[in-house]
Write a protein that holds these residues in place. Structure first.
Motif, PDB file in Angstrom:
ATOM      1  N   ASP A 122      55.879  15.611  -4.542  1.00 11.47           N
ATOM      2  CA  ASP A 122      57.280  15.217  -4.392  1.00 11.47           C
ATOM      3  C   ASP A 122      57.634  13.945  -5.146  1.00 11.47           C
ATOM      4  N   ALA A 123      56.700  13.033  -5.345  1.00 15.47           N
ATOM      5  CA  ALA A 123      57.003  11.765  -6.018  1.00 15.47           C
ATOM      6  C   ALA A 123      57.452  12.008  -7.460  1.00 15.47           C
ATOM      7  N   VAL A 167      56.411  11.944   4.948  1.00 10.99           N
ATOM      8  CA  VAL A 167      57.721  12.552   4.741  1.00 10.99           C
ATOM      9  C   VAL A 167      57.715  13.393   3.470  1.00 10.99           C
ATOM     10  N   HIS A 168      57.072  12.891   2.434  1.00  8.38           N
ATOM     11  CA  HIS A 168      57.024  13.597   1.155  1.00  8.38           C
ATOM     12  C   HIS A 168      55.626  14.145   0.921  1.00  8.38           C
ATOM     13  N   GLY A 169      55.563  15.308   0.315  1.00  5.22           N
ATOM     14  CA  GLY A 169      54.288  15.940   0.000  1.00  5.22           C
ATOM     15  C   GLY A 169      53.649  15.329  -1.229  1.00  5.22           C
ATOM     16  N   LYS A 170      52.580  15.954  -1.698  1.00  8.19           N
ATOM     17  CA  LYS A 170      51.816  15.413  -2.822  1.00  8.19           C
ATOM     18  C   LYS A 170      52.597  15.427  -4.130  1.00  8.19           C
ATOM     19  N   ILE A 221      60.976  13.553  -7.425  1.00  8.25           N
ATOM     20  CA  ILE A 221      62.001  12.547  -7.117  1.00  8.25           C
ATOM     21  C   ILE A 221      62.231  11.646  -8.328  1.00  8.25           C
TER      22      ILE A 221
END
Length: 150
Positions: free
Chosen positions: A88-89, A83-86, A92
């Motif tokens: 994105d963490a 759901v999330h790319g590399k 967020i």
């Protein structure tokens, strides 16, 4: 009867030969990078050929065929795409930190602008109302203590 037997053998032999024929390495190498850009007909062709190859003994498959079969079955494509790319963490986490910091600042601002506590929250007021309730015998089972702080 002999003619039908030969006809059956003739029909079966090319199919059986096609099943045991290995896929070309060029068609399945680096499949994880090319899979989603491939046309649906080519994807279906590779899947059907790999399905037929997997009916054979596992040691007859080449390493690239095993990798391609694993990727098609369990790889990160389609519904199993993350759901999330590399990056994105981190994005967020920064957003959550900014949100928490903003809410703490807003709370501190509102708390500093708030008026003083009402006079009924004063400890002396609460002790006097406790004594009044004791004198009236108000609700002895549930408790009549009005003292909010110790």
């Amino acid at each position: 009867m002999l003619r039908t037997s030969f006809a059956r053998v003739a029909r079966i032999t090319p199919v059986r030969f096609a099943q045991t024929q290995a896929l070309t390495k060029a068609s399945i190498v680096d499949l994880s990078n090319r899979w989603e850009a491939m046309p649906a007909a080519e994807q279906h062709d590779i899947v059907s050929k790999l399905t037929e190859r997997q009916k054979l003994a596992w040691n007859e498959l080449t390493d690239t065929e095993k990798q391609a079969a694993w990727y098609i079955s369990y790889g990160e494509w389609g519904p199993r795409r993350p759901v999330h790319g590399k990056g994105d963490a981190a994005f967020i986490a920064k957003g959550v930190a900014v949100g928490i910091l903003g809410s703490v600042c807003l709370f501190a601002l509102l708390r500093s602008k708030a008026p003083d506590a009402p006079k009924t929250m004063n400890k002396d007021w609460q002790i006097k109302s406790d004594e009044y309730l004791k004198s009236k015998n108000a609700n002895p089972w549930g408790g009549y203590s009005q003292v909010q702080s110790k």
